[in-house]
Design a protein around this motif. Sequence first.
Motif, PDB file in Angstrom:
ATOM      1  N   ALA A   1       0.875  -1.081  -0.195  1.00 26.18           N
ATOM      2  CA  ALA A   1      -0.007  -0.041  -0.344  1.00 26.18           C
ATOM      3  C   ALA A   1       0.701   1.073   0.093  1.00 26.18           C
ATOM      4  O   ALA A   1       2.036   1.268   0.761  1.00 26.18           O
ATOM      5  CB  ALA A   1      -0.983  -0.022   1.168  1.00 26.18           C
ATOM      6  N   LEU A   2       0.599   2.085  -1.086  1.00 29.15           N
ATOM      7  CA  LEU A   2       1.527   3.360  -0.947  1.00 29.15           C
ATOM      8  C   LEU A   2       0.819   4.543  -1.350  1.00 29.15           C
ATOM      9  O   LEU A   2      -0.174   4.283  -2.283  1.00 29.15           O
ATOM     10  CB  LEU A   2       2.778   3.396  -2.017  1.00 29.15           C
ATOM     11  CG  LEU A   2       2.382   2.825  -3.130  1.00 29.15           C
ATOM     12  CD1 LEU A   2       2.491   4.083  -4.028  1.00 29.15           C
ATOM     13  CD2 LEU A   2       3.500   1.957  -3.874  1.00 29.15           C
ATOM     14  N   THR A   3       1.055   5.845  -1.080  1.00 30.14           N
ATOM     15  CA  THR A   3       0.171   6.869  -1.455  1.00 30.14           C
ATOM     16  C   THR A   3       1.188   8.040  -2.169  1.00 30.14           C
ATOM     17  O   THR A   3       2.333   8.388  -1.490  1.00 30.14           O
ATOM     18  CB  THR A   3      -0.348   7.418  -0.222  1.00 30.14           C
ATOM     19  OG1 THR A   3      -1.396   6.929   0.431  1.00 30.14           O
ATOM     20  CG2 THR A   3      -1.019   8.976  -0.444  1.00 30.14           C
ATOM     21  N   ALA A   4       0.901   8.422  -3.167  1.00 32.09           N
ATOM     22  CA  ALA A   4       1.535   9.535  -4.027  1.00 32.09           C
ATOM     23  C   ALA A   4       0.982  10.634  -3.655  1.00 32.09           C
ATOM     24  O   ALA A   4      -0.209  10.992  -4.296  1.00 32.09           O
ATOM     25  CB  ALA A   4       1.760   8.854  -5.637  1.00 32.09           C
ATOM     26  N   GLU A   5       1.547  11.676  -3.002  1.00 29.44           N
ATOM     27  CA  GLU A   5       0.955  12.897  -2.721  1.00 29.44           C
ATOM     28  C   GLU A   5       0.974  13.801  -3.743  1.00 29.44           C
ATOM     29  O   GLU A   5       1.822  13.622  -4.600  1.00 29.44           O
ATOM     30  CB  GLU A   5       1.548  13.334  -1.597  1.00 29.44           C
ATOM     31  CG  GLU A   5       1.632  12.697  -0.281  1.00 29.44           C
ATOM     32  CD  GLU A   5       0.318  12.558   0.490  1.00 29.44           C
ATOM     33  OE1 GLU A   5      -0.672  13.410   0.126  1.00 29.44           O
ATOM     34  OE2 GLU A   5       0.166  11.731   1.508  1.00 29.44           O
ATOM     35  N   GLU A   6      -0.123  14.538  -3.973  1.00 35.82           N
ATOM     36  CA  GLU A   6      -0.175  15.624  -5.041  1.00 35.82           C
ATOM     37  C   GLU A   6       0.902  16.624  -4.719  1.00 35.82           C
ATOM     38  O   GLU A   6       1.357  17.093  -3.528  1.00 35.82           O
ATOM     39  CB  GLU A   6      -1.374  16.385  -4.918  1.00 35.82           C
ATOM     40  CG  GLU A   6      -2.652  15.651  -5.282  1.00 35.82           C
ATOM     41  CD  GLU A   6      -2.795  15.873  -6.905  1.00 35.82           C
ATOM     42  OE1 GLU A   6      -1.705  16.565  -7.469  1.00 35.82           O
ATOM     43  OE2 GLU A   6      -3.787  15.458  -7.330  1.00 35.82           O
ATOM     44  N   THR A   7       1.619  17.054  -5.901  1.00 33.63           N
ATOM     45  CA  THR A   7       3.015  17.876  -5.815  1.00 33.63           C
ATOM     46  C   THR A   7       3.086  18.477  -7.196  1.00 33.63           C
ATOM     47  O   THR A   7       2.306  18.372  -8.101  1.00 33.63           O
ATOM     48  CB  THR A   7       4.214  17.062  -5.341  1.00 33.63           C
ATOM     49  OG1 THR A   7       5.093  18.126  -5.157  1.00 33.63           O
ATOM     50  CG2 THR A   7       4.802  16.303  -6.310  1.00 33.63           C
ATOM     51  N   THR A   8       4.029  19.401  -6.970  1.00 41.25           N
ATOM     52  CA  THR A   8       4.069  19.884  -8.526  1.00 41.25           C
ATOM     53  C   THR A   8       5.604  19.686  -8.972  1.00 41.25           C
ATOM     54  O   THR A   8       6.617  19.346  -8.056  1.00 41.25           O
ATOM     55  CB  THR A   8       4.266  21.468  -8.374  1.00 41.25           C
ATOM     56  OG1 THR A   8       5.125  22.228  -7.539  1.00 41.25           O
ATOM     57  CG2 THR A   8       2.770  21.886  -7.860  1.00 41.25           C
ATOM     58  N   THR A   9       5.825  19.976 -10.155  1.00 39.47           N
ATOM     59  CA  THR A   9       7.481  19.728 -10.767  1.00 39.47           C
ATOM     60  C   THR A   9       8.454  20.684  -9.995  1.00 39.47           C
ATOM     61  O   THR A   9       9.336  20.346  -9.665  1.00 39.47           O
ATOM     62  CB  THR A   9       7.209  20.073 -12.185  1.00 39.47           C
ATOM     63  OG1 THR A   9       6.979  21.377 -12.594  1.00 39.47           O
ATOM     64  CG2 THR A   9       6.604  19.005 -12.911  1.00 39.47           C
ATOM     65  N   GLU A  10       7.894  22.068  -9.503  1.00 43.80           N
ATOM     66  CA  GLU A  10       8.694  22.617  -8.970  1.00 43.80           C
ATOM     67  C   GLU A  10       8.791  22.388  -7.686  1.00 43.80           C
ATOM     68  O   GLU A  10      10.250  22.309  -6.968  1.00 43.80           O
ATOM     69  CB  GLU A  10       8.104  24.184  -8.891  1.00 43.80           C
ATOM     70  CG  GLU A  10       8.092  24.827 -10.021  1.00 43.80           C
ATOM     71  CD  GLU A  10       6.773  24.317 -10.981  1.00 43.80           C
ATOM     72  OE1 GLU A  10       6.044  23.674 -10.373  1.00 43.80           O
ATOM     73  OE2 GLU A  10       6.808  24.855 -12.063  1.00 43.80           O
ATOM     74  N   GLU A  11       8.166  21.813  -6.879  1.00 45.45           N
ATOM     75  CA  GLU A  11       8.210  21.214  -5.510  1.00 45.45           C
ATOM     76  C   GLU A  11       8.998  20.091  -5.669  1.00 45.45           C
ATOM     77  O   GLU A  11      10.057  19.819  -4.771  1.00 45.45           O
ATOM     78  CB  GLU A  11       6.924  20.828  -4.910  1.00 45.45           C
ATOM     79  CG  GLU A  11       6.243  22.018  -4.443  1.00 45.45           C
ATOM     80  CD  GLU A  11       4.748  21.535  -4.144  1.00 45.45           C
ATOM     81  OE1 GLU A  11       3.973  22.533  -3.379  1.00 45.45           O
ATOM     82  OE2 GLU A  11       4.471  20.621  -4.496  1.00 45.45           O
ATOM     83  N   ALA A  12       8.980  18.985  -6.534  1.00 44.57           N
ATOM     84  CA  ALA A  12       9.820  17.850  -6.779  1.00 44.57           C
ATOM     85  C   ALA A  12      11.342  18.392  -7.109  1.00 44.57           C
ATOM     86  O   ALA A  12      12.226  17.958  -6.541  1.00 44.57           O
ATOM     87  CB  ALA A  12       9.442  17.143  -7.879  1.00 44.57           C
ATOM     88  N   ALA A  13      11.570  19.447  -7.816  1.00 42.26           N
ATOM     89  CA  ALA A  13      12.621  19.982  -8.124  1.00 42.26           C
ATOM     90  C   ALA A  13      13.437  20.390  -6.947  1.00 42.26           C
ATOM     91  O   ALA A  13      14.784  20.233  -6.457  1.00 42.26           O
ATOM     92  CB  ALA A  13      12.819  21.096  -9.344  1.00 42.26           C
TER      93      ALA A  13
END
Length: 469
Positions: free
Chosen positions: A185-197
């Motif tokens: 079980a895993l959850t991929a949280e909503e994010t933006t490319t800027e936050e990932a960078a």
Amino acid sequence: MRHRTPLTAAASAALALGLWAAPAEAQAPEGIAAFETDGGTLAVTAPSELATLPALVPEREDFAFLGDAGDLVWVAGTVDGTTYPTLDASAADGDLTLGLDKVEGPGDAWLYTFTGPGLARPLASTADGDTFDLAAGTTAVVVLAVDEPGDYTIELRARQDASGHGSTPTGHAQTAAATAVTTYALTAEETTTEEAALIAADPAGDGNAQAAASCEVIADGHIDVGPRFVDGEWTVQLRDDRASESVWRDLEDVVLQVPDTALFPIPEGDYGFLGEPGQEIYMLPQVQAPGIVWPGWNTQDASVIEAVPGPVDWNLQAVDGPGAFTLFLTGTFGGAEVLFDSSQTLPQTIAVPENTHAHGNFTFAEAGVYRLTAEFTATTADGETVSDTKDLQLAVGDATDPNEACSGDGSGSGDSDDVGKDDDGGFLPTTGTGWLLWGLGAAAIAVVVGAVIMAATRKRRSTEDADAS
């Protein structure tokens, strides 16, 4: 029809050594899944929940299976952005076939690993149903990734075939087919490319599980260091022979990774310059060894053969590292001919004859980052002196991060070259099943090594005579 990809014992062992551009180490002790078999029973132990980190797909062809460069993905199972868990079949008594199924979730999931040269390799996905084989008694570093934010339930299926593929590593025949399933079980949280960078750029944070070193990390295969003319300029570069088409790379954009499997005991005899007999040192051997990078040197580029009629001086200017560095040749009867020894006064010089390709034993006394400052100097047929100085960068030991050794920004992607020949007939080697160096090629290597030894001896004697006068 589902496609099966074998993950051989050799590949699994290499992967477990962390031979990726960013150090992918096995997560001890549990890994992502551990497989145990007892007769016809197959059991999988695994954590039920996996944490995820957002990441951006690198601009590399080998990651294209995850999407376009810059796309958001979420990687699961990584501990700190650089340490990955393992699939562990060390206790299994038979080879396993593995695959992924999605029970629920908004996107698809991929399970992938890394090959010895540091390339991403997909193993299985919920998109196409591919499966792969994991050999009994091995482990494999893996990454699990999903391509959409949301909640996922993903099954890892494992199957052990019935008897018919020979005996197990312990000599016991398999008695029956067995299957087992574990659920993540895993959850991929909503994010933006800027936050990932930002996560990727934050060295104190979790890091980016996809981020590779700016440098090309070479942990296996054949490479040479030598001079060539690039746009008319005498330039020291590294020839990368790992692929079918060789590539010349800028040294600041390359790190040679030396694993702990390159630790060898110092033998008795003429090896006192290395330390005490039995003491372990890191060594890249003169003869190619599996799973260890095989560095050499050559003056065989067509531009060099055409412009330089005589030898090329190789000057070791400096060594920056935690321990001593040596380069020596193993003679016909086992003796050692020392070419460079950083425990002695630097600079040191050897003369490499024209149209030469050779290998030696590169040794490092301690683990850590090393930079070997090398100058290659020659006189052209027109009487012009040409010279260039570059650093050869190495990360020695499994615990040494190749990123720490990298001084380049990856802008020098390299120039392709024809393999196995040049315009003037100089032989440029390739690696792989066709590169049978030892045995059939022993006579040729002896000639090359003998020439280098004589040149180095003459050079040293002339230096000693000059000092004496």
